[in-house]
Motif scaffolding. Structure first.
Motif, PDB file in Angstrom:
ATOM      1  N   ILE A 198       0.882  -1.705   0.167  1.00 39.95           N
ATOM      2  CA  ILE A 198       0.033   0.095   0.205  1.00 39.95           C
ATOM      3  C   ILE A 198       0.924   0.796  -0.052  1.00 39.95           C
ATOM      4  CG2 ILE A 198      -1.831   1.734   1.082  1.00 39.95           C
ATOM      5  CD1 ILE A 198      -2.659  -1.649   2.613  1.00 39.95           C
ATOM      6  N   ASP A 258       0.788   5.652   0.683  1.00 41.74           N
ATOM      7  CA  ASP A 258       0.013   6.005   0.970  1.00 41.74           C
ATOM      8  C   ASP A 258       1.123   7.686   0.562  1.00 41.74           C
ATOM      9  OD1 ASP A 258      -0.484   7.633   3.285  1.00 41.74           O
ATOM     10  OD2 ASP A 258      -2.490   7.081   2.510  1.00 41.74           O
ATOM     11  N   SER A 260      -3.961   7.001  -2.287  1.00 42.00           N
ATOM     12  CA  SER A 260      -3.934   5.406  -1.959  1.00 42.00           C
ATOM     13  C   SER A 260      -3.510   4.714  -2.945  1.00 42.00           C
ATOM     14  CB  SER A 260      -4.510   4.731  -0.358  1.00 42.00           C
ATOM     15  OG  SER A 260      -4.529   5.443   0.258  1.00 42.00           O
ATOM     16  N   GLU A 306      -1.931  -2.072   5.770  1.00 39.47           N
ATOM     17  CA  GLU A 306      -2.372  -1.073   6.862  1.00 39.47           C
ATOM     18  C   GLU A 306      -2.092  -1.510   7.844  1.00 39.47           C
ATOM     19  OE1 GLU A 306      -7.291  -0.726   6.523  1.00 39.47           O
ATOM     20  OE2 GLU A 306      -6.641   1.287   7.085  1.00 39.47           O
TER      21      GLU A 306
END
Length: 742
Positions: free
Chosen positions: A620, A622, A666, A720
């Motif tokens: 992920i 961000d 994201s 996450e």
């Protein structure tokens, strides 16, 4: 089955009398021979069923008798054990104790009177005897047992029994009242308080009476119950009514001598059945009493004559014979009907030939009001791919493969005296026919029929289908192809042929024409077509492709009535070089280099095998607006910056990697065939490339591995967690969690 009534109706309209049925000598002999074979078969079958029925009754009787023998054996053993208890009670009686303590004539008379009363009230008790410690008789109710001596095991000073122990003897014979009586005696020790012997009390019990007290509750009086010793000697069961040959019927006779084969069967096993030509035998080994290691084993034997079984089966015998006669009569009628059917079929052949000439130019059927075909011509038989003789008496609905609703519409139209038309497809013969039906009348008002005419329109249907395909092709003004669901070419236009340089008759698969990149991604494309019904993408030209310039591809799925994909419409457009450069300035992107919705990535993840999932990592990225608050003032700026980062990622995205939108700011990247080290190296190289373009500020990366089986939602949640840790470090802004070992 043969619908003779319909044939009779047809025979009313024969043109000449020679067309009627005629029995030949050959046909009569054939019918007679078939009836004879059928009768012999029924007789053989009935005889076999009778034998099997009697055999079944024999087995049922044997099973029932074996169960009764088990019960009798158990009760007999319990009865003998009860006799031991009763002998012990007699030995501890008050009168006997008084007599032994103070012997006198008065006490003797009381004791003998008491014993006589016991003999009168207990049928199996034959007598009682009191012995002194030396084994001499002191008192006895009868002199019949004077010859019975106490065994050495009792008189032996080194005895192992005494107190409340009871000694039981084997079965012996003794003459009483002119009869030989089998008995067993039981001995009880009468001891002083210092365990010295005061005497012995012996009771004599009749084995015959013991078994007779049990047998009436289980056995038929006509069914024998024999008790045999270990050597086959008969101890009980003499005086049988009409005994079987070789069976002992006198006490003391030996089965081992009269029927050695049966005795051998019994001696080799503890229980079982034996069948011979005249009877069925059931036997069971039992134990009546035991002394130390000496086991008293005997055999209970019962048998029944087969003629008695046959008498019980007599009623079923008559029932089977009765049903055999009925079946024979029905079979004879069936054979006669079958022969008559073939005769009527041959008699109508001339009428069929005459009728076929009346409508020889087209395919035609004559059908009665019951829906049965009565006439057909050669053209009809050829189109239906059925022999013309086999069409007679066949149902119209079945031969034309009409469903119930269509056939009911036909019947209603005929009953309403209206014309009916329909087009049907024959899947078995791969053809299409057009059917027309109209009612017809005969000279008799009560007689009517249907005239069914049809023609083969398979070629017309094929032309219509081809026209439909060309219509699909004509809807696009670019290079267009029509394929099957698996991508095999069906039709394509001239621009498509020129673009990919293929022949007019080519049936190649689209993945073979568009290169290796499409081949690798075809599974994902098929999944998207199933879900969304369409797909769009770019195909990059290289040295291994048939085309020089990159293409923009669009695939549209055409579904059948059942909802399955039937055709694919593929359009290809050549992309201009400056357009590609504008999108990806540093290099051309592979097919997988496009940003997907997160749902499509989840679908792709679900298609992977568990082994392939275990080799993936999930990242992920961000783009944190909090660190860019001085540079980004609104969402539009954030979206533009995210777009720039996406383009930068797509430039160097390795083959097979997938990028998807998660939420604003994201991105989710799926890394196949990667471990924790490779994923971290890719994250660091990505940060370096973004730094070169001044796009690295405010970016955090969280990486998760696939250490165990989990859903895509759990996989995303683990990544996450790593992203939250990356935001807290403030150092490299890259963190890993739930990562398997490299």
């Amino acid at each position: 089955m043969f619908k003779r009534q319909t044939n009779k109706n047809v025979s009313k309209f024969l043109l000449i009398s020679a067309q009627d049925i005629h029995w030949s000598r050959q046909q009569i002999l054939a019918l007679a021979s078939q009836v004879s074979v059928m009768a012999i078969s029924i007789i053989i079958f009935s005889t076999m069923m009778l034998n099997l029925g009697e055999r079944r009754l024999q087995e049922d009787w044997a099973d029932k008798r074996y169960s009764e023998l088990q019960t009798v054996g158990t009760l007999a053993s319990d009865k003998v054990n009860f006799l031991k208890f009763r002998t012990q009670a007699f030995a501890q009686g008050e009168l006997l104790n008084q007599y032994l303590s103070a012997p006198s004539e008065q006490q003797k008379d009381k004791l003998l009177n008491n014993w006589d009363g016991l003999l009168n009230h207990i049928p199996e008790l034959l007598g009682l005897t009191l012995f002194d410690p030396q084994g001499n008789i002191r008192l006895a109710t009868t002199n019949a047992f004077e010859s019975v001596e106490l065994p050495d095991v009792v008189l032996n000073n080194e005895r192992t029994m005494g107190g409340n122990d009871i000694f039981s003897s084997q079965i012996k014979f003794i003459p009483m009242n002119g009869k030989l009586v089998p008995f067993v005696y039981q001995l009880a020790w009468i001891e002083n308080p210092d365990q010295s012997i005061r005497g012995y009390l012996v009771t004599y019990n009749s084995i015959t009476e013991v078994l007779q007290s049990i047998k009436p509750a289980f056995f038929n009086h006509n069914t024998p119950l024999l008790l045999l010793g270990e050597e086959g000697k008969l101890y009980s069961g003499a005086g049988q009514q009409n005994p079987l040959k070789k069976m002992p019927n006198t006490l003391g006779d030996s089965l081992q001598q009269s029927y050695p084969y049966l005795w051998q069967q019994m001696a080799n096993t503890n229980f079982g059945q034996y069948h011979n030509d005249v009877g069925t035998f059931v036997f069971l080994k039992i134990e009546l009493s035991a002394h130390d290691a000496v086991i008293r084993e005997y055999f209970l034997l019962s048998y029944i004559r087969h003629e008695d079984i046959a008498a019980r089966f007599e009623e079923w015998r008559y029932i089977l014979i009765f049903f055999g006669l009925i079946i024979g009569s029905l079979a004879t009628n069936l054979l006669y009907t079958r022969h008559r059917y073939h005769l009527e079929k041959g008699a109508n052949s001339n009428s069929i030939n005459l009728a076929s000439k009346l409508f020889n130019n087209q395919s035609c059927l004559l059908v009665n009001t019951s829906g049965r075909i009565i006439k057909a011509n050669k053209q009809a038989a050829e189109i239906l791919s059925v022999d013309i003789d086999e069409l007679q008496e066949r149902r119209l609905q079945r031969i034309l493969q009409l469903d119930d609703q269509t056939y009911q519409a036909l019947v209603q139209s005929m009953e309403s005296n209206k014309r009916w038309k329909e087009t049907i497809n024959f899947s078995d013969h791969n053809c299409t026919i057009s059917i027309s039906a109209q009612p017809g009348k005969t000279n008799l008002k009560s007689e009517s029929y249907w005239v069914i005419t049809f023609e083969n329109i398979t070629e017309l249907s094929a032309v219509k289908q081809q026209a439909h395909r060309y219509k699909l092709l004509s809807e696009s003004d670019v290079a267009t192809a029509l394929t099957h669901a698996n991508g095999k070419l069906i039709q394509f236009n001239h621009k498509f042929k020129k673009l990919l340089d293929i022949e007019d008759s080519s049936k190649a698969r689209i993945v073979e024409l568009l290169g290796e990149e499409i081949t690798q991604q075809w599974t994902d494309i098929s999944s998207r077509l199933s879900l969304q019904g369409k797909w769009k993408g770019q195909i990059i030209a290289n040295t291994g492709t048939r085309f020089a310039n990159s293409l923009k591809a669009s695939i549209q799925a055409e579904h059948s009535l059942d909802g399955d994909i039937e055709y694919l419409v593929i359009t290809l457009q050549v992309l201009k070089q400056h357009t590609i450069a504008k999108q990806l300035p540093s290099q051309q992107a592979p097919l997988s280099s496009m940003v997907l919705p997160l749902a499509e990535m989840e679908v792709h993840f679900s298609t992977l095998t568990e082994a392939n999932r275990e080799q993936t990592c999930l990242m992920i990225m961000d783009i944190n607006p909090e660190g860019l608050i001085s540079h980004i003032s609104d969402i539009d700026h954030l979206e533009k910056r995210q777009k720039d980062i996406e383009i930068q990622l797509l430039i160097d995205l390795p083959t097979g990697y997938q990028i998807a939108h998660w939420r604003l700011g994201s991105l989710v990247i799926l890394l196949p065939l990667s471990d924790s080290i490779q994923a971290h190296k890719y994250a660091m190289s990505t940060m370096d490339r973004l730094e070169q373009s001044d796009l690295n500020e405010g970016i955090n990366i969280g990486i998760a591995g696939y250490p165990e089986q989990q859903s895509f939602e759990d996989y995303l949640a683990n990544a996450e967690v790593a992203l939250k840790r990356a935001k807290q470090t403030g150092d490299q802004n890259i963190c890993q969690a739930f990562t398997r070992k490299a």
